[in-house]
Design a protein around this motif. Structure first.
Motif, PDB file in Angstrom:
ATOM      1  N   TYR A 448       0.922  -1.150  -0.246  1.00 49.18           N
ATOM      2  CA  TYR A 448      -0.032  -0.069   0.163  1.00 49.18           C
ATOM      3  C   TYR A 448       0.902   1.380  -0.104  1.00 49.18           C
ATOM      4  CZ  TYR A 448      -2.869   3.743   2.025  1.00 49.18           C
ATOM      5  OH  TYR A 448      -3.595   4.986   2.188  1.00 49.18           O
ATOM      6  N   VAL A 449       0.762   2.196  -0.789  1.00 45.83           N
ATOM      7  CA  VAL A 449       1.365   3.278  -0.747  1.00 45.83           C
ATOM      8  C   VAL A 449       0.157   4.660  -0.555  1.00 45.83           C
ATOM      9  CG1 VAL A 449       2.506   5.043  -2.485  1.00 45.83           C
ATOM     10  CG2 VAL A 449       2.772   2.591  -2.972  1.00 45.83           C
ATOM     11  N   HIS A 450       0.604   5.212   0.741  1.00 45.44           N
ATOM     12  CA  HIS A 450      -0.327   6.297   0.994  1.00 45.44           C
ATOM     13  C   HIS A 450      -0.164   7.470  -0.058  1.00 45.44           C
ATOM     14  CE1 HIS A 450      -2.927   7.695   4.114  1.00 45.44           C
ATOM     15  NE2 HIS A 450      -2.203   8.827   4.298  1.00 45.44           N
ATOM     16  N   PRO A 451      -1.374   7.995  -0.215  1.00 42.71           N
ATOM     17  CA  PRO A 451      -1.654   9.104  -1.392  1.00 42.71           C
ATOM     18  C   PRO A 451      -0.584  10.368  -0.734  1.00 42.71           C
ATOM     19  CG  PRO A 451      -3.629   8.247  -0.504  1.00 42.71           C
ATOM     20  CD  PRO A 451      -2.755   7.364   0.247  1.00 42.71           C
ATOM     21  N   GLY A 452       0.299  10.799  -1.645  1.00 46.03           N
ATOM     22  CA  GLY A 452       1.093  12.085  -1.359  1.00 46.03           C
ATOM     23  C   GLY A 452       2.384  11.612  -0.600  1.00 46.03           C
ATOM     24  N   GLY A 453       2.510  11.982   0.558  1.00 51.57           N
ATOM     25  CA  GLY A 453       3.611  11.953   1.308  1.00 51.57           C
ATOM     26  C   GLY A 453       4.352  13.387   2.069  1.00 51.57           C
ATOM     27  N   LEU A 454       5.414  13.393   2.469  1.00 47.24           N
ATOM     28  CA  LEU A 454       5.873  14.380   3.180  1.00 47.24           C
ATOM     29  C   LEU A 454       6.641  15.296   1.931  1.00 47.24           C
ATOM     30  CD1 LEU A 454       6.410  16.135   5.758  1.00 47.24           C
ATOM     31  CD2 LEU A 454       8.359  15.028   6.126  1.00 47.24           C
ATOM     32  N   THR A 455       6.176  16.514   1.477  1.00 47.85           N
ATOM     33  CA  THR A 455       6.944  17.492   0.903  1.00 47.85           C
ATOM     34  C   THR A 455       8.034  18.128   1.567  1.00 47.85           C
ATOM     35  OG1 THR A 455       5.530  17.395  -1.186  1.00 47.85           O
ATOM     36  CG2 THR A 455       6.949  19.268  -0.823  1.00 47.85           C
ATOM     37  N   LEU A 464      19.853  23.081  -1.219  1.00 47.09           N
ATOM     38  CA  LEU A 464      19.290  21.937  -1.790  1.00 47.09           C
ATOM     39  C   LEU A 464      18.900  21.265  -0.450  1.00 47.09           C
ATOM     40  CD1 LEU A 464      22.060  21.129  -4.810  1.00 47.09           C
ATOM     41  CD2 LEU A 464      19.479  22.058  -4.798  1.00 47.09           C
ATOM     42  N   VAL A 465      19.356  21.387   0.838  1.00 49.08           N
ATOM     43  CA  VAL A 465      19.094  20.464   1.759  1.00 49.08           C
ATOM     44  C   VAL A 465      17.706  20.873   2.363  1.00 49.08           C
ATOM     45  CG1 VAL A 465      20.105  19.918   4.032  1.00 49.08           C
ATOM     46  CG2 VAL A 465      21.521  20.834   2.328  1.00 49.08           C
ATOM     47  N   VAL A 466      16.935  19.888   2.552  1.00 52.29           N
ATOM     48  CA  VAL A 466      15.600  20.046   2.943  1.00 52.29           C
ATOM     49  C   VAL A 466      15.365  19.541   4.371  1.00 52.29           C
ATOM     50  CG1 VAL A 466      14.766  19.528   0.459  1.00 52.29           C
ATOM     51  CG2 VAL A 466      14.992  17.778   2.157  1.00 52.29           C
ATOM     52  N   ASN A 467      16.250  18.655   4.863  1.00 57.58           N
ATOM     53  CA  ASN A 467      15.854  18.157   6.547  1.00 57.58           C
ATOM     54  C   ASN A 467      15.504  19.218   7.198  1.00 57.58           C
ATOM     55  OD1 ASN A 467      18.492  17.040   4.950  1.00 57.58           O
ATOM     56  ND2 ASN A 467      17.495  15.173   6.024  1.00 57.58           N
ATOM     57  N   SER A 468      14.561  19.034   7.905  1.00 59.09           N
ATOM     58  CA  SER A 468      14.142  20.006   9.280  1.00 59.09           C
ATOM     59  C   SER A 468      15.337  20.272  10.211  1.00 59.09           C
ATOM     60  CB  SER A 468      12.999  19.247   9.990  1.00 59.09           C
ATOM     61  OG  SER A 468      13.287  17.916  10.612  1.00 59.09           O
ATOM     62  N   THR A 469      16.308  19.399  10.463  1.00 64.56           N
ATOM     63  CA  THR A 469      17.498  19.638  11.258  1.00 64.56           C
ATOM     64  C   THR A 469      18.392  20.581  10.765  1.00 64.56           C
ATOM     65  OG1 THR A 469      18.540  17.528  10.739  1.00 64.56           O
ATOM     66  CG2 THR A 469      16.850  17.771  12.807  1.00 64.56           C
ATOM     67  N   GLN A 470      18.355  20.764   9.417  1.00 67.41           N
ATOM     68  CA  GLN A 470      18.999  21.409   8.454  1.00 67.41           C
ATOM     69  C   GLN A 470      18.490  22.868   8.295  1.00 67.41           C
ATOM     70  OE1 GLN A 470      22.374  20.741   8.181  1.00 67.41           O
ATOM     71  NE2 GLN A 470      21.999  18.935   9.660  1.00 67.41           N
ATOM     72  N   GLY A 471      17.319  23.345   8.517  1.00 67.67           N
ATOM     73  CA  GLY A 471      16.698  24.605   8.363  1.00 67.67           C
ATOM     74  C   GLY A 471      15.342  24.214   7.161  1.00 67.67           C
ATOM     75  N   GLY A 472      15.263  22.913   7.082  1.00 72.38           N
ATOM     76  CA  GLY A 472      14.070  22.789   6.088  1.00 72.38           C
ATOM     77  C   GLY A 472      12.576  22.965   6.607  1.00 72.38           C
ATOM     78  N   GLY A 473      11.640  22.869   5.683  1.00 71.42           N
ATOM     79  CA  GLY A 473      10.279  22.844   6.419  1.00 71.42           C
ATOM     80  C   GLY A 473       9.492  21.923   5.609  1.00 71.42           C
ATOM     81  N   SER A 474       8.188  21.987   5.427  1.00 70.26           N
ATOM     82  CA  SER A 474       7.352  21.241   4.817  1.00 70.26           C
ATOM     83  C   SER A 474       6.155  21.772   4.045  1.00 70.26           C
ATOM     84  CB  SER A 474       6.782  19.919   5.864  1.00 70.26           C
ATOM     85  OG  SER A 474       5.862  20.540   6.518  1.00 70.26           O
ATOM     86  N   LYS A 475       5.523  21.129   3.076  1.00 71.54           N
ATOM     87  CA  LYS A 475       4.121  21.581   2.488  1.00 71.54           C
ATOM     88  C   LYS A 475       3.292  20.492   2.373  1.00 71.54           C
ATOM     89  CE  LYS A 475       6.580  24.756  -1.147  1.00 71.54           C
ATOM     90  NZ  LYS A 475       5.432  25.916  -1.063  1.00 71.54           N
ATOM     91  N   ASP A 476       1.874  20.873   2.335  1.00 71.60           N
ATOM     92  CA  ASP A 476       0.883  20.081   2.142  1.00 71.60           C
ATOM     93  C   ASP A 476       1.138  19.355   0.698  1.00 71.60           C
ATOM     94  OD1 ASP A 476      -1.414  18.212   2.464  1.00 71.60           O
ATOM     95  OD2 ASP A 476      -2.694  19.924   2.309  1.00 71.60           O
ATOM     96  N   THR A 477       0.900  17.929   0.653  1.00 73.75           N
ATOM     97  CA  THR A 477       1.194  17.263  -0.749  1.00 73.75           C
ATOM     98  C   THR A 477      -0.210  16.719  -1.174  1.00 73.75           C
ATOM     99  OG1 THR A 477       3.356  16.743  -0.023  1.00 73.75           O
ATOM    100  CG2 THR A 477       2.403  15.499  -2.047  1.00 73.75           C
ATOM    101  N   TRP A 478      -0.703  17.242  -2.346  1.00 72.20           N
ATOM    102  CA  TRP A 478      -2.141  16.762  -2.826  1.00 72.20           C
ATOM    103  C   TRP A 478      -2.119  16.178  -4.085  1.00 72.20           C
ATOM    104  CZ3 TRP A 478      -5.343  22.442  -3.561  1.00 72.20           C
ATOM    105  CH2 TRP A 478      -5.008  23.103  -2.470  1.00 72.20           C
ATOM    106  N   ILE A 479      -2.851  14.765  -3.778  1.00 70.21           N
ATOM    107  CA  ILE A 479      -2.983  13.899  -5.266  1.00 70.21           C
ATOM    108  C   ILE A 479      -4.050  14.077  -5.487  1.00 70.21           C
ATOM    109  CG2 ILE A 479      -2.689  11.483  -5.760  1.00 70.21           C
ATOM    110  CD1 ILE A 479      -0.032  12.571  -4.709  1.00 70.21           C
ATOM    111  N   LEU A 480      -4.420  14.494  -6.842  1.00 70.80           N
ATOM    112  CA  LEU A 480      -5.574  14.755  -7.311  1.00 70.80           C
ATOM    113  C   LEU A 480      -6.400  13.498  -7.727  1.00 70.80           C
ATOM    114  CD1 LEU A 480      -5.043  17.771  -9.619  1.00 70.80           C
ATOM    115  CD2 LEU A 480      -5.474  17.761  -7.249  1.00 70.80           C
ATOM    116  N   SER A 481      -7.504  13.393  -7.350  1.00 66.60           N
ATOM    117  CA  SER A 481      -8.442  11.917  -7.383  1.00 66.60           C
ATOM    118  C   SER A 481      -8.882  12.150  -8.929  1.00 66.60           C
ATOM    119  CB  SER A 481      -9.536  12.001  -6.328  1.00 66.60           C
ATOM    120  OG  SER A 481     -10.297  10.920  -6.810  1.00 66.60           O
ATOM    121  N   ASP A 482      -8.855  10.959  -9.553  1.00 69.83           N
ATOM    122  CA  ASP A 482      -9.530  10.709 -11.074  1.00 69.83           C
ATOM    123  C   ASP A 482     -10.929  10.190 -10.612  1.00 69.83           C
ATOM    124  OD1 ASP A 482      -8.780   8.229 -10.043  1.00 69.83           O
ATOM    125  OD2 ASP A 482      -7.573   7.808 -11.689  1.00 69.83           O
TER     126      ASP A 482
END
Length: 483
Positions: A448-455, A464-482
């Protein structure tokens, strides 16, 4: 207007094909945001982060509790694109699971020379103690987090595999809850795949482990299967997630000092007495199990847990030993695993890589340190990494010495210009680089693959470093339904 001065700067932008020309799947998002008063995005972003704080979506860093930085402009992925990604993720996790079963069993892939034996056995998280382990249904990696990126042409690549204790799923769900509270009108414009079902899917995955666990209560019996989530406690950066998942599944949250072996089974201490544990979902590196004091007759807590699993008296997710697949040198052989175990070509490519244990590759890496990203095979969270184009001559020289001293420990990849998504920066909107961590649950009879994930987003301009411990953050990830 929010995007009037937005500049894609030559990168692959997931919102705009060209200045002022949004991609079709995000056109409604752009239109909605354009209607907001100039400068209001910063206030809205602050409102979302305030809700995240109220929801307890925090992480711990150097003893300080923080809200994971968030950006309100979502990542949007079409149903057709997600279908292709899901197929590739299922294929990859299926092969990785077979690899773990094989190297702790008959080791066919090593005997056939598809992967050098010394590479596997020298991996920092290869666990010889798990040789001969036969987990229920043959599943080793019940929960996986596979890190994906897009390059300057928009092509998806697998960047890393996380099979030990992948974190981040709770932030995925909390991000969506916060967006629904603050921007319900925006979400109402789209048919987005829901996220609420993850805890039920995880619980179902864990219940599958009761099959083959000697002495485990059976589903439907008077004594239900007893599941517990093992956490290091509040000192762990992702403790919020551990507590959240335990609460959502309605299972116990235990710390190492709560555990004891009694009458040949693992139990947890409670005010009412000992309660047997059938299935343990560990959010804990296997090496940290060594100090556990679980009773006489065991050289360490780790050996005690492994012995219970070997006897079928305890089921563990993920099985001890899966960390070998997190090794960044072993990662380079996953395409070969897919061909070997599944007789298929990989549906998701790896990032091209250079292995420093190979003399020719090492010579190339040392001559091109100013162009490459060099990674330690066993480090994580953005540590042990050199981004050559952004490093000083002194930093590159220091890393060259590390490579020469421990060539097996390092690999290198081209510096990829990660795709970008518009991000609120003060009162403006600017492009920031992102990656994506989808979560995959292996249940034996299906994956099972959960829709989306952590952007994850690199909030610092140019980083280019996205890790939270290195100053990164996150966004909501939308998978559009068909549907």
């Amino acid at each position: 207007m929010q995007f009037d001065s937005y500049n894609i700067e030559g990168f692959y932008d997931e919102y705009f094909i060209a200045p002022g020309q949004p991609r079709i799947e995000v056109a409604a998002v752009v239109d909605y945001l354009q209607q907001l008063p100039q400068g209001s995005l910063s206030e809205t972003n602050t409102a979302v982060e305030k809700v995240l704080a109220e929801l307890g979506a925090t992480f711990t860093w150097h003893g300080e509790t923080r809200v994971l930085p968030f950006d309100l402009i979502p990542r949007v992925i079409s149903a057709s694109e997600w279908s292709q990604l899901s197929a590739g993720l299922k294929q990859r996790v299926a092969a990785l699971n077979l690899f773990c079963a094989d190297i702790y069993g008959e080791q066919h892939i090593l005997r056939d020379g598809k992967i050098p034996r010394e590479i596997v056995e020298s991996a920092a998280r290869f666990m010889p103690e798990s040789m001969g382990m036969k987990p229920p249904a043959g599943i080793w990696c019940h929960v996986s987090g596979i890190d994906l990126i897009r390059n300057e042409a928009g092509v998806w690549y697998v960047l890393e595999d996380n099979l030990r204790v992948p974190s981040g799923i709770a932030y995925v769900m909390k991000n969506r809850q916060a967006m629904e509270r603050v921007l319900p009108d925006l979400l109402a414009k789209f048919a987005i795949e829901p996220l609420e079902g993850y805890s039920q899917q995880l619980h179902s995955t864990l219940l599958k482990l009761s099959t083959g666990n000697k002495g485990a209560s059976t589903i439907g019996s008077d004594s239900p299967v007893a599941i517990a989530v093992l956490t290091p406690g509040p000192v762990e950066s992702a403790y919020f997630e551990h507590a959240f998942l335990a609460e959502q599944m309605g299972v116990a949250l235990v710390q190492p000092e709560d555990l004891v072996i009694e009458q040949g089974y693992l139990h947890r201490r409670t005010p009412e007495g000992l309660v047997k544990i059938d299935i343990l979902y560990r959010r804990y590196d296997a090496q940290l199990l060594h100090p556990l004091k679980l009773g006489n007759g065991y050289s360490s807590g780790l050996s005690a847990i492994i012995d219970l699993c070997q006897q079928g008296r305890l089921a563990l997710a993920n099985t001890i030993g899966t960390g070998v697949a997190d090794d960044k040198v072993v990662y380079t052989y996953v395409p070969e695993m897919i061909r070997y175990y599944l007789n298929e070509d990989p549906k998701l490519p790896n990032v091209p890589s250079y292995l420093c244990w190979n003399d020719q590759d090492r010579a190339y890496v040392l001559d091109h340190l100013d162009e490459l990203v060099v990674k330690s095979a066993s480090e994580e969270g953005g540590r042990g990494m050199l981004i050559g184009p952004h490093a000083s001559p002194e930093e590159r020289a220091s890393f060259a010495e590390k490579i020469r001293a421990q060539p097996r420990e390092y690999m290198a990849q081209p510096t990829i210009a990660l795709s970008r998504i518009p991000t609120v920066v003060g009162s403006e909107v600017e492009g920031r680089h992102v990656d994506l961590r989808p979560y995959v649950l292996h249940r034996g009879d299906d994956i099972y693959v959960h829709p989306g994930g952590l952007t994850r987003v690199a909030l610092k301009k140019g980083s280019l470093v996205v890790n939270s411990t290195q100053g990164g953050g996150s966004k909501d990830t939308w998978i559009l339904s068909d549907r």
